[in-house]
Design a protein around this motif. Structure first.
Motif, PDB file in Angstrom:
ATOM      1  N   UNK A 177       0.821  -1.214   0.000  1.00 47.32           N
ATOM      2  CA  UNK A 177       0.000   0.000   0.000  1.00 47.32           C
ATOM      3  C   UNK A 177       0.856   1.265   0.000  1.00 47.32           C
ATOM      4  N   UNK A 178       0.521   2.184  -0.875  1.00 50.62           N
ATOM      5  CA  UNK A 178       1.213   3.468  -0.917  1.00 50.62           C
ATOM      6  C   UNK A 178       2.437   3.486  -1.810  1.00 50.62           C
ATOM      7  N   UNK A 179       2.959   2.316  -2.132  1.00 50.54           N
ATOM      8  CA  UNK A 179       4.154   2.256  -2.971  1.00 50.54           C
ATOM      9  C   UNK A 179       3.750   2.345  -4.439  1.00 50.54           C
ATOM     10  N   UNK A 180       4.355   3.281  -5.146  1.00 51.62           N
ATOM     11  CA  UNK A 180       4.113   3.428  -6.570  1.00 51.62           C
ATOM     12  C   UNK A 180       5.386   3.212  -7.359  1.00 51.62           C
ATOM     13  N   UNK A 181       5.285   3.383  -8.662  1.00 51.27           N
ATOM     14  CA  UNK A 181       6.426   3.132  -9.538  1.00 51.27           C
ATOM     15  C   UNK A 181       7.596   4.066  -9.237  1.00 51.27           C
ATOM     16  N   UNK A 182       7.305   5.353  -8.991  1.00 57.36           N
ATOM     17  CA  UNK A 182       8.388   6.319  -8.798  1.00 57.36           C
ATOM     18  C   UNK A 182       9.164   6.062  -7.520  1.00 57.36           C
ATOM     19  N   UNK A 183       8.448   5.838  -6.409  1.00 58.04           N
ATOM     20  CA  UNK A 183       9.141   5.578  -5.151  1.00 58.04           C
ATOM     21  C   UNK A 183       9.939   4.294  -5.191  1.00 58.04           C
ATOM     22  N   UNK A 184       9.354   3.243  -5.750  1.00 60.04           N
ATOM     23  CA  UNK A 184      10.064   1.967  -5.828  1.00 60.04           C
ATOM     24  C   UNK A 184      11.314   2.084  -6.687  1.00 60.04           C
ATOM     25  N   UNK A 185      11.184   2.764  -7.835  1.00 55.13           N
ATOM     26  CA  UNK A 185      12.333   2.901  -8.728  1.00 55.13           C
ATOM     27  C   UNK A 185      13.438   3.747  -8.092  1.00 55.13           C
ATOM     28  N   UNK A 186      13.061   4.817  -7.417  1.00 55.70           N
ATOM     29  CA  UNK A 186      14.060   5.686  -6.788  1.00 55.70           C
ATOM     30  C   UNK A 186      14.873   4.928  -5.739  1.00 55.70           C
ATOM     31  N   UNK A 187      14.179   4.171  -4.890  1.00 61.50           N
ATOM     32  CA  UNK A 187      14.878   3.421  -3.845  1.00 61.50           C
ATOM     33  C   UNK A 187      15.741   2.316  -4.427  1.00 61.50           C
ATOM     34  N   UNK A 188      15.206   1.582  -5.390  1.00 64.57           N
ATOM     35  CA  UNK A 188      15.945   0.426  -5.908  1.00 64.57           C
ATOM     36  C   UNK A 188      17.045   0.830  -6.887  1.00 64.57           C
ATOM     37  N   UNK A 189      16.917   2.005  -7.499  1.00 68.58           N
ATOM     38  CA  UNK A 189      18.028   2.491  -8.318  1.00 68.58           C
ATOM     39  C   UNK A 189      19.251   2.735  -7.449  1.00 68.58           C
TER      40      UNK A 189
END
Length: 280
Positions: A177-189
């Motif tokens: 919940x709350x996790x979107x594409x931008x946040x996930x990509x920023x952290x995992x990059x």
């Protein structure tokens, strides 16, 4: 040479929604007709020589007008074209066969590139430089490693972690919940793996909107995230029975294909076959 590994299940579903409905022998065959035409179109390309087509477990229920009811017939159609077919059973799916094939054939002598023919983003985890690429035939897009990073914001190895966080509606995974594409990509990059993301947002070395809330959700739903990632990770140990040489398309067996086309009432395919198997 290039090795083309095709997601037959995806192609069948795509054809079900795109091809005109048709009936033969008291069952729907429109998706199968469409599948034959899209595979023949692939075979007409000059760079296509070695091909395998993978399918999820075949149901072949005549009373189901959708793709599951046409899948058994789809396997027969693909074989009638003279192509290698990988029907998956038990714990494996078509994606697993493609991932295994990419790992198996990419480093073999004479192989320039393995092309994964699918729009399923799960397969992006298999992309390797320009040696293993993803080809979305429906949209006309190819993804090598830089293209994967441009499209999803992370490298191929991080795709399972990325989809575990943001979810994947195509596979029925909700994500966190709350996790979107931008946040996930920023952290995992920055961190690449779920395990490398610091548990406290104050420790994150990149700026993400709603960081405190996202960090709390990840802590509270940690085991869910790991479960989703495990579901997204593809197997690379499918016991594929074919050598690289056996993937070479010899041409369509004329008699077999003519009989199959007559069976499903397909009248236009034969004129588009680029090559016939010698002696068939």
């Amino acid at each position: 040479m290039k090795v083309h590994l095709v997601d037959g299940t995806f192609e069948l579903f795509r054809c079900f929604h795109a091809a005109p409905p048709a009936e033969a022998e008291g069952r729907q065959v429109g998706a199968v007709r469409g599948l034959l035409h899209t595979l023949a179109k692939l075979l007409r390309r000059e760079d296509v020589s070695h091909v395998a087509v993978a399918f999820d477990g075949a149901l072949d229920r005549r009373d189901d007008p959708g793709p599951p009811g046409q899948q058994g017939l789809a396997l027969a159609a693909t074989r009638a074209l003279g192509l290698v077919v990988w029907p998956m059973v038990r714990r494996y799916e078509a994606d697993d066969a493609l991932a295994t094939g990419a790992a198996l054939y990419a480093d073999q002598p004479g192989v320039e590139q393995v092309v994964l023919c699918t729009a399923d983003k799960d397969l992006a985890q298999c992309v390797r430089a320009d040696q293993v690429v993803l080809w979305d035939r429906m949209r006309g897009r190819r993804y090598d490693e830089p293209a994967v990073r441009e499209r999803w914001g992370v490298g191929p190895a991080s795709i399972p972690d990325y989809l575990a966080l943001r979810g994947d509606a195509a596979d029925g995974l909700p994500g966190l919940p709350g996790w979107g594409a931008k946040g996930a990509a920023t952290l995992l990059a920055r961190y690449e793996r779920l395990e490398a993301i610091p548990p406290e947002a104050s420790e994150w070395e990149v700026s993400v909107r709603g960081a405190e809330r996202l960090a709390r959700t990840l802590r509270e739903r940690w085991h869910e995230a790991l479960l989703y990632r495990d579901l997204i990770r593809l197997a690379r140990d499918v016991p594929l029975p074919h050598s690289l040489a056996e993937l070479e398309w010899p041409g369509a067996p004329r008699g077999e294909l003519e009989r199959f086309c007559a069976r499903i009432g397909e009248e236009t395919l034969l004129e588009g076959i680029p090559r016939w198997e010698q002696g068939a």
